[in-house]
Design an enzyme around this catalytic site. Structure first.
Site, PDB file in Angstrom:
ATOM      1  N   TYR A 170       0.826  -1.187   0.000  1.00  0.00           N
ATOM      2  CA  TYR A 170       0.000   0.000   0.000  1.00  0.00           C
ATOM      3  C   TYR A 170       0.869   1.249   0.000  1.00  0.00           C
ATOM      4  CZ  TYR A 170      -4.785  -1.613   0.661  1.00  0.00           C
ATOM      5  OH  TYR A 170      -6.031  -2.130   0.476  1.00  0.00           O
TER       6      TYR A 170
ATOM      7  N   HIS B 114     -13.741   4.977   2.974  1.00  0.00           N
ATOM      8  CA  HIS B 114     -12.599   4.078   2.848  1.00  0.00           C
ATOM      9  C   HIS B 114     -12.510   3.099   4.018  1.00  0.00           C
ATOM     10  CE1 HIS B 114     -11.013   7.147  -0.046  1.00  0.00           C
ATOM     11  NE2 HIS B 114     -10.644   6.046  -0.651  1.00  0.00           N
TER      12      HIS B 114
ATOM     13  N   ARG C 116      -3.717   8.655  -9.609  1.00  0.00           N
ATOM     14  CA  ARG C 116      -3.170   7.431  -9.046  1.00  0.00           C
ATOM     15  C   ARG C 116      -3.828   6.253  -9.763  1.00  0.00           C
ATOM     16  NH1 ARG C 116      -6.283   4.552  -5.196  1.00  0.00           N
ATOM     17  NH2 ARG C 116      -4.382   3.734  -4.274  1.00  0.00           N
TER      18      ARG C 116
ATOM     19  N   ASN D 134      -5.411   2.365  -9.208  1.00  0.00           N
ATOM     20  CA  ASN D 134      -5.926   1.379  -8.272  1.00  0.00           C
ATOM     21  C   ASN D 134      -6.259   0.124  -9.076  1.00  0.00           C
ATOM     22  OD1 ASN D 134      -6.817   0.462  -5.718  1.00  0.00           O
ATOM     23  ND2 ASN D 134      -8.941   0.889  -6.280  1.00  0.00           N
TER      24      ASN D 134
ATOM     25  N   GLU E 174      -8.087   1.101 -12.347  1.00  0.00           N
ATOM     26  CA  GLU E 174      -8.747   2.402 -12.320  1.00  0.00           C
ATOM     27  C   GLU E 174      -7.696   3.507 -12.376  1.00  0.00           C
ATOM     28  OE1 GLU E 174     -12.427   1.043  -9.371  1.00  0.00           O
ATOM     29  OE2 GLU E 174     -10.801   2.320  -8.625  1.00  0.00           O
TER      30      GLU E 174
ATOM     31  N   TYR F  12      -9.982  -9.168   0.818  1.00  0.00           N
ATOM     32  CA  TYR F  12     -10.664  -7.896   0.573  1.00  0.00           C
ATOM     33  C   TYR F  12     -11.031  -7.725  -0.899  1.00  0.00           C
ATOM     34  CZ  TYR F  12     -11.142  -2.873  -0.256  1.00  0.00           C
ATOM     35  OH  TYR F  12     -11.586  -1.642  -0.672  1.00  0.00           O
ATOM     36  N   LYS F  13     -10.135  -8.134  -1.787  1.00  0.00           N
ATOM     37  CA  LYS F  13     -10.380  -7.983  -3.224  1.00  0.00           C
ATOM     38  C   LYS F  13     -11.195  -9.134  -3.814  1.00  0.00           C
ATOM     39  CE  LYS F  13      -6.353  -5.028  -4.124  1.00  0.00           C
ATOM     40  NZ  LYS F  13      -7.069  -3.873  -4.703  1.00  0.00           N
TER      41      LYS F  13
END
Length: 339
Positions: A38, A195, A225, A227, A267, A318-319
């Site tokens: 991260y 978030h 950025r 993602n 993204e 999480y993904k």
């Protein structure tokens, strides 16, 4: 050379979406290292960027434009609440119209045209056969509310963030291709609240640093950025509202169809300060690429294996990769061989 949008592809049912060789070449591969960690990973969106890249202009219009606009229309017909604008965000919505129309007309003059005569504007979108004259700032002169009107003509999702009390609030947006989040649920939330589900980053203080940075963004100094996540099939709309349509697809991955079914979803997130309202326009431009196409680039294939192999368990969960992550790592291993 950028390919003009002509064909209509689908992001549901038969999934006819494909990338041309040019689209594969310019795909925003998100991993600069062999493992993933991260970070805020925000950088200036200096314009103009590299020619024909996804960073060339403020808004990237590519070969999938017509297909994505058709998909947006389908989603909004199914659920109009995918477009929300709180009353106090009206000026921000007009800010967005100015920024988008002006940028698109300058950057893509063959496809979009804009004439301004004071507050009397003439907008032409030649790709969608739109030809409208309206009074800037007067919503009654548009065929639909400002957020929806412009959002139906821009690739990617857009959120407008109201800045107050040292925080950012998601108070307007048009979101039809989200990666497992809901505008209707997050609307009105602060930066830290929307978030909240993200693991690990809070403990590392990533979002605290990001918020301070974003609140200091100046007009005409956009930042960006990348993602990423993974998606089964070339499906744009992976929202919680439509989970029954796509959740089960995670169980459909086999050793034989990994390369075809699993897609890297990236993204390009851009934040741009609006001059009248002081809101931030947060655009989320989504790119999809199958692993078969991704692995035509040997460097990407090798790195993708190393990233997936070392991905922390909380991120895998999480993904939503748990069901097929081992299969994917094994499939990618054939591309990561010693020289």
């Amino acid at each position: 050379m950028r390919i003009a949008p002509t064909k209509i592809e689908t992001f549901r049912d038969d999934f006819t979406y494909t990338n041309s060789p040019f689209a594969i070449e310019r795909f925003p591969f998100p991993f600069p290292e062999d493992d993933y960690s991260y970070s805020v990973n925000i950088e200036p969106h200096t314009l103009p960027g590299k020619a024909d890249s996804v960073y060339e202009h403020l808004l990237d219009i590519d070969e999938h434009y017509l297909s994505e606009m058709r998909e947006r229309g389908l989603v909004l017909k199914e659920n109009p609440k995918r477009c929300i604008a709180m009353p106090h965000m009206d000026l921000a919505c007009w800010d967005m119209i100015d920024r988008c129309m002006t940028s698109m007309a300058v950057d893509y003059p063959d496809w979009f045209k804009l004439e301004k005569d004071g507050d009397q504007w003439h907008w032409q979108n030649l790709l969608l056969n739109i030809d409208d004259r309206f009074t800037f700032g007067d919503s009654s002169t548009l065929p639909m509310p400002p957020m929806e009107y412009m959002g139906r003509q821009v690739q990617g999702d857009i959120a407008l963030l109201d800045q107050r009390e040292g925080d950012l609030f998601l108070d307007a947006g048009i979101v039809t291709c989200p990666a497992d989040w809901s505008l209707a649920f997050d609307a009105g939330m602060s930066f830290s609240e929307w978030h909240g589900p993200v693991p690990m980053a809070h403990e590392m203080g990533v979002f605290d640093r990001a918020l301070k940075y974003l609140c200091a963004i100046q007009v005409d100094r956009p930042v960006r950025r990348l993602n990423w996540t993974l998606t089964i099939n070339a499906r744009m709309d992976t929202s919680p509202e439509t989970y029954p349509n796509w959740g089960h697809e995670r169980t459909s991955v086999t050793p034989e169809n990994v390369g075809e079914k699993v897609h890297l979803r990236v993204e390009l997130q851009m934040l741009d300060r609006m001059p009248r309202s002081n809101a931030l326009m947060f655009s989320i431009r989504t790119y999809l690429i199958s692993f078969e196409d991704l692995c035509t680039n040997p460097d990407w294939a090798r790195r993708m294996h190393r990233v997936m192999k070392t991905l922390p368990e909380p991120l895998i969960e999480y993904k939503g990769l748990s069901r097929y992550h081992p299969l994917l790592v094994e499939w990618l291993s054939k591309y990561d061989v010693p020289n």
